[in-house]
Design a protein around this motif. Structure first.
Motif, PDB file in Angstrom:
ATOM      1  N   TYR A  43       0.827  -1.213   0.000  1.00 14.73           N
ATOM      2  CA  TYR A  43       0.000   0.000   0.000  1.00 14.73           C
ATOM      3  C   TYR A  43       0.859   1.260   0.000  1.00 14.73           C
ATOM      4  O   TYR A  43       0.595   2.205  -0.755  1.00 14.73           O
ATOM      5  CB  TYR A  43      -0.940   0.010   1.215  1.00 14.73           C
ATOM      6  N   ASP A  44       1.880   1.274   0.831  1.00 15.15           N
ATOM      7  CA  ASP A  44       2.759   2.444   0.909  1.00 15.15           C
ATOM      8  C   ASP A  44       3.609   2.583  -0.346  1.00 15.15           C
ATOM      9  O   ASP A  44       3.783   3.689  -0.876  1.00 15.15           O
ATOM     10  CB  ASP A  44       3.668   2.345   2.137  1.00 15.15           C
ATOM     11  N   LYS A  50      -6.167   2.495   0.714  1.00  9.80           N
ATOM     12  CA  LYS A  50      -6.474   1.335   1.546  1.00  9.80           C
ATOM     13  C   LYS A  50      -7.965   1.181   1.816  1.00  9.80           C
ATOM     14  O   LYS A  50      -8.431   0.100   2.195  1.00  9.80           O
ATOM     15  CB  LYS A  50      -5.716   1.445   2.876  1.00  9.80           C
ATOM     16  N   SER A  51      -8.723   2.254   1.595  1.00 10.16           N
ATOM     17  CA  SER A  51     -10.168   2.161   1.824  1.00 10.16           C
ATOM     18  C   SER A  51     -10.877   1.411   0.703  1.00 10.16           C
ATOM     19  O   SER A  51     -12.026   0.978   0.869  1.00 10.16           O
ATOM     20  CB  SER A  51     -10.769   3.561   1.975  1.00 10.16           C
ATOM     21  N   LYS A 109      -3.360  -1.267 -15.518  1.00 14.57           N
ATOM     22  CA  LYS A 109      -4.167  -0.777 -14.406  1.00 14.57           C
ATOM     23  C   LYS A 109      -3.844  -1.512 -13.105  1.00 14.57           C
ATOM     24  O   LYS A 109      -4.401  -1.178 -12.057  1.00 14.57           O
ATOM     25  CB  LYS A 109      -5.660  -0.958 -14.706  1.00 14.57           C
ATOM     26  N   ALA A 110      -2.975  -2.505 -13.189  1.00 13.65           N
ATOM     27  CA  ALA A 110      -2.679  -3.345 -12.025  1.00 13.65           C
ATOM     28  C   ALA A 110      -1.262  -3.112 -11.522  1.00 13.65           C
ATOM     29  O   ALA A 110      -0.403  -2.593 -12.240  1.00 13.65           O
ATOM     30  CB  ALA A 110      -2.863  -4.816 -12.385  1.00 13.65           C
ATOM     31  N   ILE A 111      -1.011  -3.522 -10.279  1.00 13.28           N
ATOM     32  CA  ILE A 111       0.336  -3.613  -9.743  1.00 13.28           C
ATOM     33  C   ILE A 111       0.815  -5.029 -10.051  1.00 13.28           C
ATOM     34  O   ILE A 111       0.202  -6.004  -9.615  1.00 13.28           O
ATOM     35  CB  ILE A 111       0.357  -3.374  -8.220  1.00 13.28           C
ATOM     36  N   GLY A 142      -7.197  -3.531   4.120  1.00  9.47           N
ATOM     37  CA  GLY A 142      -5.864  -4.087   4.265  1.00  9.47           C
ATOM     38  C   GLY A 142      -5.797  -5.449   4.907  1.00  9.47           C
ATOM     39  O   GLY A 142      -4.715  -5.977   5.129  1.00  9.47           O
ATOM     40  N   MET A 143      -6.950  -6.059   5.208  1.00 10.84           N
ATOM     41  CA  MET A 143      -6.958  -7.366   5.841  1.00 10.84           C
ATOM     42  C   MET A 143      -7.629  -8.385   4.935  1.00 10.84           C
ATOM     43  O   MET A 143      -8.611  -8.074   4.255  1.00 10.84           O
ATOM     44  CB  MET A 143      -7.700  -7.304   7.185  1.00 10.84           C
TER      45      MET A 143
END
Length: 262
Positions: A43-44, A50-51, A109-111, A142-143
């Protein structure tokens, strides 16, 4: 067109993680930059929101082309509503050849990451079963919420299960709009929902007119009592099927039902 709508079948696997996603301590590598980092920092590292719900899909170019097809389906979606992360799980000796095929280059569009395999406790395969792909992890805040191995966890299913509520998520995906509309035809009698499904399948046909979505539209017209138009669209569906050497027996059954009503 009749399509089976399956429920999520959850795959149980041994997973040694803490409850918080941020605590998953395995290494992954960015395909493009070749930077290796802890999965917990994704995320960072990529400034992800993250929402938003996050989906992680593993894939292999060596033995899992359905994985690639699944990811390609998401490329037609509005991924401002979803964080999508792909992780290649090919072994090191195959990795260069697989990446040279360039599937991930279309996934802008993806990581796009690849797993670090066999690295003791830091190895991705020490935590996740990499022999069963596509492994799909669904994360909320995030979970990890769900984990499933499925070739058919297509985008429309996120709307079916209220994971995503905005139809614009799949507005540019002809196949997903059609599948969602067919689900309404198969499972709903509410007139408002059926009319909404008509809008979706008309959009699907505008994007790409196929036997499948033409048949779906004919079926929806039948269910809402527009028998004359239903017959017209069913005949169109059969013509498309004949041109593409597709089975159209279910449409023939629909025509027989329509004729009984006329």
């Amino acid at each position: 067109m009749k399509k089976a709508i399956s429920v999520f079948v959850f795959f149980l696997f041994f997973i040694t993680i803490n409850q918080s996603y941020s605590q998953i301590d395995v290494n992954v590598t960015d395909i493009k930059s070749e930077e290796t980092f802890s999965f917990s920092n994704v995320y960072d590292n990529y400034d992800l929101d993250k929402s938003l719900p996050t989906m992680v899909i593993t894939w292999s170019g060596k033995w899992c082309y359905p994985c690639i097809n699944l990811i390609n389906r998401y490329m037609d979606c509005d991924l401002s509503m979803l964080n999508l992360i792909t992780i290649n799980v090919d072994a090191e000796e195959n990795l260069v050849d697989i990446l040279d095929e360039g599937h991930h280059q279309n996934w802008d569009k993806a990581i796009n990451l690849h797993a670090n395999l066999g690295e003791d406790e830091k190895g991705f395969d020490n935590v996740f079963n990499v022999t069963s792909a596509p492994l799909v992890l669904y994360l909320v805040d995030g979970m990890i919420s769900d984990a499933v191995v499925s070739y058919s966890l297509y985008p429309y299913r996120l709307l079916q299960t209220d994971r995503i509520k905005d139809i614009n998520f799949i507005w540019d995906s002809s196949r997903d709009l059609n599948s969602l509309a067919w689900g309404i035809y198969s499972n709903e009698d509410d007139v408002e929902k059926l009319e909404l499904a008509k809008e979706w399948v008309l959009r699907s046909m505008k994007l790409e007119k196929t036997y499948s979505n033409t048949d779906t539209y004919a079926a929806l017209l039948y269910k809402t009592g527009d028998y004359t138009q239903s017959l017209k669209l069913a005949k169109q569906a059969i013509e498309i099927a004949k041109e593409n050497d597709q089975d159209y027996s279910s449409t023939t059954e629909l025509i027989n039902k329509v004729i009984e009503k006329l």
